[in-house]
Every structure is written in structure tokens, then in C-alpha cells.
Design a protein around this motif. Structure first.
Motif, mmCIF file in Angstrom:
data_model
loop_
_atom_site.group_PDB
_atom_site.id
_atom_site.type_symbol
_atom_site.label_atom_id
_atom_site.label_comp_id
_atom_site.label_asym_id
_atom_site.label_seq_id
_atom_site.Cartn_x
_atom_site.Cartn_y
_atom_site.Cartn_z
ATOM 1 N N ALA A 8 0.831 -1.213 0.047
ATOM 2 C CA ALA A 8 0.033 0.075 -0.025
ATOM 3 C C ALA A 8 1.011 1.162 -0.023
ATOM 4 O O ALA A 8 1.707 1.316 0.907
ATOM 5 C CB ALA A 8 -0.987 -0.077 1.184
ATOM 6 N N GLU A 10 0.803 5.205 0.089
ATOM 7 C CA GLU A 10 -0.303 6.196 0.446
ATOM 8 C C GLU A 10 0.293 7.525 0.586
ATOM 9 O O GLU A 10 1.043 7.756 1.128
ATOM 10 C CB GLU A 10 -0.989 5.738 1.434
ATOM 11 N N LEU A 18 -8.150 10.375 -2.079
ATOM 12 C CA LEU A 18 -6.762 10.095 -2.692
ATOM 13 C C LEU A 18 -6.706 9.098 -3.812
ATOM 14 O O LEU A 18 -5.411 9.084 -4.296
ATOM 15 C CB LEU A 18 -6.164 9.381 -1.402
ATOM 16 N N HIS A 21 -4.051 10.220 -6.525
ATOM 17 C CA HIS A 21 -2.837 10.053 -6.352
ATOM 18 C C HIS A 21 -2.625 8.362 -6.259
ATOM 19 O O HIS A 21 -1.467 7.973 -6.857
ATOM 20 C CB HIS A 21 -2.466 10.433 -5.048
ATOM 21 N N VAL A 22 -3.353 7.749 -5.963
ATOM 22 C CA VAL A 22 -3.426 6.261 -5.887
ATOM 23 C C VAL A 22 -3.198 5.747 -7.198
ATOM 24 O O VAL A 22 -2.523 4.807 -7.605
ATOM 25 C CB VAL A 22 -4.354 5.591 -4.847
ATOM 26 N N MET A 41 -7.529 -2.086 -0.787
ATOM 27 C CA MET A 41 -6.607 -1.581 0.144
ATOM 28 C C MET A 41 -4.903 -1.886 -0.095
ATOM 29 O O MET A 41 -4.057 -1.229 0.341
ATOM 30 C CB MET A 41 -6.618 -2.019 1.576
ATOM 31 N N THR A 60 6.611 4.413 -5.321
ATOM 32 C CA THR A 60 6.446 5.570 -4.261
ATOM 33 C C THR A 60 7.227 6.612 -4.648
ATOM 34 O O THR A 60 6.498 7.922 -4.168
ATOM 35 C CB THR A 60 7.721 4.753 -3.229
ATOM 36 N N THR A 70 4.631 10.488 1.578
ATOM 37 C CA THR A 70 4.204 9.018 1.230
ATOM 38 C C THR A 70 4.676 7.888 2.271
ATOM 39 O O THR A 70 5.761 7.881 2.972
ATOM 40 C CB THR A 70 4.920 8.700 -0.098
#
Length: 99
Positions: A8, A10, A18, A21-22, A41, A60, A70
């Protein structure tokens, strides 16, 4: 060595929604060419350790390089001599359930 990760990635401090961005993170993962599946998730990625970790880093940094704080949560299953574990693990459970 075959590695299956659940990751994950985030963003923090960018508001309540979000998804945009995800989606940037998931795009990097999908374009990697490694087997992957995105769930609500986590995203699972499978391949050789170095390849998988390279993709995690790239996914990332797509946010971090924009100055976005992040967080990365990662669980890895390193299983020598096995492949396609993303599919096979689920198939075994489904078989035990009679599905």
C-alpha cells in the motif's frame, strides 16, 4: 528468487480524496509488466525480488518526487522454487472451500 508482495503506497497531507494519487501509483505498477492485482487496500506484485522492489520504489517516488509525504506498507512472501503464487495461493483456498 520469486517474491510476492502486498503493498500500500499512500499519500499524506493532500486532502480526503486520495484516488487521483493512488491511480498514479497503480499506473506505475501496471506499466511495470510484472503480474499484479489491485484491491481496495493493497496491490499485489509478483516477480524476482530486485524487480519487485524496483517497482515499489518507482511507484513510491512518483508521489515523493512531487513533494508529497508518502507512506509504504509492505508485506513480502519470498518463496524459493515457486512461481505464480498470486494465483495459486487463492486457488488452493478455493479448492478447500469446494469452489
Amino acid at each position: 528468487m520469486n517474491t510476492l508482495v502486498a503493498v500500500a503506497i499512500e499519500p499524506f497531507g493532500v486532502g480526503d480524496e486520495l484516488a487521483e494519487h493512488v491511480a498514479e501509483v497503480v499506473k506505475v505498477i501496471r506499466e511495470s509488466g510484472l503480474p499484479n492485482e489491485t484491491h481496495s487496500m493493497f496491490t499485489e506484485i509478483e516477480g524476482e525480488w530486485d524487480e519487485v522492489m524496483r517497482v515499489v520504489k518507482e511507484a513510491t517516488f512518483v508521489l515523493a518526487e512531487k513533494g508529497i509525504r508518502t507512506e509504504v506498507i509492505l508485506k513480502a512472501d519470498v518463496r524459493p522454487g515457486h512461481e505464480d503464487m498470486m494465483r495459486k495461493k487463492v486457488a488452493v483456498v478455493n479448492e478447500l472451500l469446494g469452489e
